[in-house]
Design an enzyme around this catalytic site. Structure first.
Site, PDB file in Angstrom:
ATOM      1  N   CYS A 112       0.813  -1.212   0.000  1.00  0.00           N
ATOM      2  CA  CYS A 112       0.000   0.000   0.000  1.00  0.00           C
ATOM      3  C   CYS A 112       0.855   1.274   0.000  1.00  0.00           C
ATOM      4  O   CYS A 112       0.590   2.206  -0.756  1.00  0.00           O
ATOM      5  CB  CYS A 112      -0.961   0.017   1.176  1.00  0.00           C
ATOM      6  SG  CYS A 112      -0.298  -0.714   2.673  1.00  0.00           S
ATOM      7  N   HIS A 224      -2.813   6.362   4.579  1.00  0.00           N
ATOM      8  CA  HIS A 224      -1.389   6.537   4.878  1.00  0.00           C
ATOM      9  C   HIS A 224      -0.906   7.892   4.381  1.00  0.00           C
ATOM     10  O   HIS A 224      -1.374   8.394   3.365  1.00  0.00           O
ATOM     11  CB  HIS A 224      -0.547   5.478   4.169  1.00  0.00           C
ATOM     12  CG  HIS A 224      -0.764   4.068   4.610  1.00  0.00           C
ATOM     13  ND1 HIS A 224      -1.459   3.702   5.737  1.00  0.00           N
ATOM     14  CD2 HIS A 224      -0.350   2.898   4.036  1.00  0.00           C
ATOM     15  CE1 HIS A 224      -1.447   2.396   5.849  1.00  0.00           C
ATOM     16  NE2 HIS A 224      -0.801   1.866   4.830  1.00  0.00           N
TER      17      HIS A 224
HETATM   18  N1  LIG Z   1      -4.911  -3.623   4.838  1.00  0.00           N
HETATM   19  C1  LIG Z   1      -4.182  -3.047   3.903  1.00  0.00           C
HETATM   20  O1  LIG Z   1      -3.989  -1.813   3.836  1.00  0.00           O
HETATM   21  C2  LIG Z   1      -3.545  -3.896   2.874  1.00  0.00           C
HETATM   22  C3  LIG Z   1      -2.941  -3.248   1.818  1.00  0.00           C
HETATM   23  C4  LIG Z   1      -2.341  -4.038   0.855  1.00  0.00           C
HETATM   24  C5  LIG Z   1      -2.362  -5.423   0.961  1.00  0.00           C
HETATM   25  N2  LIG Z   1      -2.951  -6.001   2.024  1.00  0.00           N
HETATM   26  C6  LIG Z   1      -2.958  -7.472   2.086  1.00  0.00           C
HETATM   27  O2  LIG Z   1      -4.306  -7.899   1.933  1.00  0.00           O
HETATM   28  C7  LIG Z   1      -4.504  -9.109   2.673  1.00  0.00           C
HETATM   29  C8  LIG Z   1      -5.698  -8.956   3.613  1.00  0.00           C
HETATM   30  O3  LIG Z   1      -5.477  -7.896   4.463  1.00  0.00           O
HETATM   31  P1  LIG Z   1      -6.657  -7.335   5.363  1.00  0.00           P
HETATM   32  O4  LIG Z   1      -6.161  -6.083   5.881  1.00  0.00           O
HETATM   33  O5  LIG Z   1      -7.963  -7.372   4.625  1.00  0.00           O
HETATM   34  O6  LIG Z   1      -6.672  -8.433   6.518  1.00  0.00           O
HETATM   35  P2  LIG Z   1      -7.884  -8.910   7.472  1.00  0.00           P
HETATM   36  O7  LIG Z   1      -8.777  -7.770   7.771  1.00  0.00           O
HETATM   37  O8  LIG Z   1      -7.215  -9.614   8.579  1.00  0.00           O
HETATM   38  O9  LIG Z   1      -8.710  -9.973   6.552  1.00  0.00           O
HETATM   39  C9  LIG Z   1      -8.158 -11.208   6.214  1.00  0.00           C
HETATM   40  C10 LIG Z   1      -9.146 -11.959   5.323  1.00  0.00           C
HETATM   41  O10 LIG Z   1      -8.546 -13.150   4.868  1.00  0.00           O
HETATM   42  C11 LIG Z   1      -9.379 -14.273   5.114  1.00  0.00           C
HETATM   43  N3  LIG Z   1      -8.586 -15.445   5.436  1.00  0.00           N
HETATM   44  C12 LIG Z   1      -7.656 -15.552   6.403  1.00  0.00           C
HETATM   45  N4  LIG Z   1      -7.130 -16.795   6.413  1.00  0.00           N
HETATM   46  C13 LIG Z   1      -7.753 -17.493   5.432  1.00  0.00           C
HETATM   47  C14 LIG Z   1      -7.660 -18.824   4.960  1.00  0.00           C
HETATM   48  N5  LIG Z   1      -6.812 -19.693   5.496  1.00  0.00           N
HETATM   49  N6  LIG Z   1      -8.447 -19.217   3.926  1.00  0.00           N
HETATM   50  C15 LIG Z   1      -9.317 -18.335   3.386  1.00  0.00           C
HETATM   51  N7  LIG Z   1      -9.452 -17.040   3.796  1.00  0.00           N
HETATM   52  C16 LIG Z   1      -8.691 -16.629   4.804  1.00  0.00           C
HETATM   53  C17 LIG Z   1     -10.195 -13.847   6.330  1.00  0.00           C
HETATM   54  O11 LIG Z   1     -11.381 -14.577   6.320  1.00  0.00           O
HETATM   55  P3  LIG Z   1     -11.814 -15.379   7.658  1.00  0.00           P
HETATM   56  O12 LIG Z   1     -12.425 -14.327   8.534  1.00  0.00           O
HETATM   57  O13 LIG Z   1     -12.768 -16.391   7.137  1.00  0.00           O
HETATM   58  O14 LIG Z   1     -10.567 -15.940   8.231  1.00  0.00           O
HETATM   59  C18 LIG Z   1     -10.412 -12.349   6.041  1.00  0.00           C
HETATM   60  O15 LIG Z   1     -11.501 -12.164   5.185  1.00  0.00           O
HETATM   61  C19 LIG Z   1      -3.203  -9.387   3.397  1.00  0.00           C
HETATM   62  O16 LIG Z   1      -2.472 -10.277   2.619  1.00  0.00           O
HETATM   63  C20 LIG Z   1      -2.511  -8.037   3.409  1.00  0.00           C
HETATM   64  O17 LIG Z   1      -1.136  -8.162   3.432  1.00  0.00           O
HETATM   65  C21 LIG Z   1      -3.584  -5.307   2.968  1.00  0.00           C
END
Ligand SMILES: NC(=O)c1ccc[n+]([C@@H]2O[C@H](COP(=O)([O-])OP(=O)(O)OC[C@H]3O[C@@H](n4cnc5c(N)ncnc54)[C@H](OP(=O)(O)O)[C@@H]3O)[C@@H](O)[C@H]2O)c1
Length: 314
Positions: A112, A224
């Site tokens: 990001c 950010h």
């Molecule tokens: N947040 C940001 O600003 C940002 C920016 C760029 C990239 N990212 C990337 O985007 C991804 C998600 O980030 P987030 O911020 O959305 O995290 P989050 O709020 O913790 O959400 C994680 C999601 O992944 C699912 N998940 C976790 N383990 C899983 C599994 N084993 N199988 C299937 N689904 C699973 C969860 O579903 P359940 O509830 O069913 O576990 C939830 O929907 C990460 O890889 C992060 O590095 C995030």
């Protein structure tokens, strides 16, 4: 991502929502309909054209090849595939052409903090070729996921009422504090700082660009901010930079002269699409170098919007 697909009227015929068994049975609203969340399985990607992944690196490593073998083009938000030699790392405003070479059927969405920086620097790089970037980030807590935002509010409430705080998601107090909460990387730099180094070079297609990062988590829920110093192969004046940024895709330029509180801010940027650039000024110590202030919503341009824009271009 679901909200962005709806807001941009993406041509979706069938929307499949996948997560872990923890979410099975839950539903999300899309175009007025409840769409059920299914646990991901080997046959989940049959008939899927585009698979937008945002479920953590381990999940992407396991399931992206399965989705690609089923014929879907995977656009992955995690960091799992970003530096893989056969996976393009794409920001549509900067290097969409790289997406056409995707031998694994996987395209990676960058970090990001890197996305908002390269969107702002691209027009300057094209004009004067960047040699060195010094970037200090002020990253919101939502960058660490949903649970981290919950913890920020809980800590803030506890502090406001004089109660002890709990830190389960963050490695300490984030409310009313600053933290470097990323895992350690090499040479006393964090993993997040190395992502900014490697990903910036890959996206701009120049491994010689020097990047000096310091990433800091701040008690802000979303969006950010970054302070960026940039030096070029040839000098650039403020006026030239403003004229380039005025017409840069994805950028909203705040070119008013400095005044207290009159500059791009996370609270205003949260929930919006642009990369806001302000406080463009010539460096006081290095002739021909510039300083900029860059703000964007890390969940939108830093993740979901960038991924959907790649899908639109595909
Ligand atoms: N947040 C940001 O600003 C940002 C920016 C760029 C990239 N990212 C990337 O985007 C991804 C998600 O980030 P987030 O911020 O959305 O995290 P989050 O709020 O913790 O959400 C994680 C999601 O992944 C699912 N998940 C976790 N383990 C899983 C599994 N084993 N199988 C299937 N689904 C699973 C969860 O579903 P359940 O509830 O069913 O576990 C939830 O929907 C990460 O890889 C992060 O590095 C995030």
């Amino acid at each position: 991502m679901v909200a962005t697909l709806e807001k941009r009227d993406f041509p979706v015929r069938r929307l499949v929502l996948l997560a872990s068994p923890r979410s099975a049975g839950k539903s999300l609203r899309f175009r007025g309909q409840e769409v059920q969340v299914l646990p991901v399985a080997q046959d989940s990607f049959q008939g899927v054209d585009i698979a937008l992944f945002s479920a953590g690196g381990a999940t992407s490593l396991q399931w992206a090849p399965v989705a690609a073998r089923s014929g879907a083009v995977v656009i992955d938000n995690s960091s799992a595939w970003r530096m893989h030699a056969e996976v393009p790392l794409v920001v549509p405003e900067v290097n969409m052409q790289d997406a056409s070479s995707r031998p694994l059927g996987i395209i990676a969405n960058p970090n990001c903090s890197t996305i908002q920086m390269v969107v702002a620097l691209k027009p300057l790089h094209d004009a004067a070729h960047i040699e060195h970037i010094v970037v200090s980030t002020y990253q919101s807590v939502s960058g660490k996921g949903h649970a981290a935002v919950e913890e920020l509010w809980a800590q803030t409430r506890a502090l406001a009422s004089g109660k002890p705080i709990e830190s389960k998601v963050m490695p300490g107090q984030i409310a009313m504090n600053l933290l470097c909460d990323w895992k350690a990387g090499a040479q006393e730099y964090s993993e997040e700082e190395w992502k900014m180094v490697h990903e910036t070079r890959k996206i701009l297609g120049d491994p010689s660009i020097g990047v000096s990062p310091t990433t800091v988590r701040v008690p802000v829920p979303c969006a950010h901010a970054e302070s960026v110093f940039v030096r070029f192969k040839r000098p650039m004046k403020r006026e030239e930079a403003l004229s380039l940024l005025r017409k840069a895709p994805g950028v909203v330029l705040a070119e008013q002269t400095y005044a207290p509180g009159d500059h791009p801010q996370p609270a205003a940027a949260a929930g919006t699409d642009p990369v806001y650039v302000g406080r463009v000024r010539e460096d006081l110590a290095v002739p021909g170098a510039l300083n900029l202030w860059i703000v964007a919503d890390n969940l939108l341009k830093g993740a979901a919007l960038n991924a959907v824009q790649i899908a639109e271009r595909l």
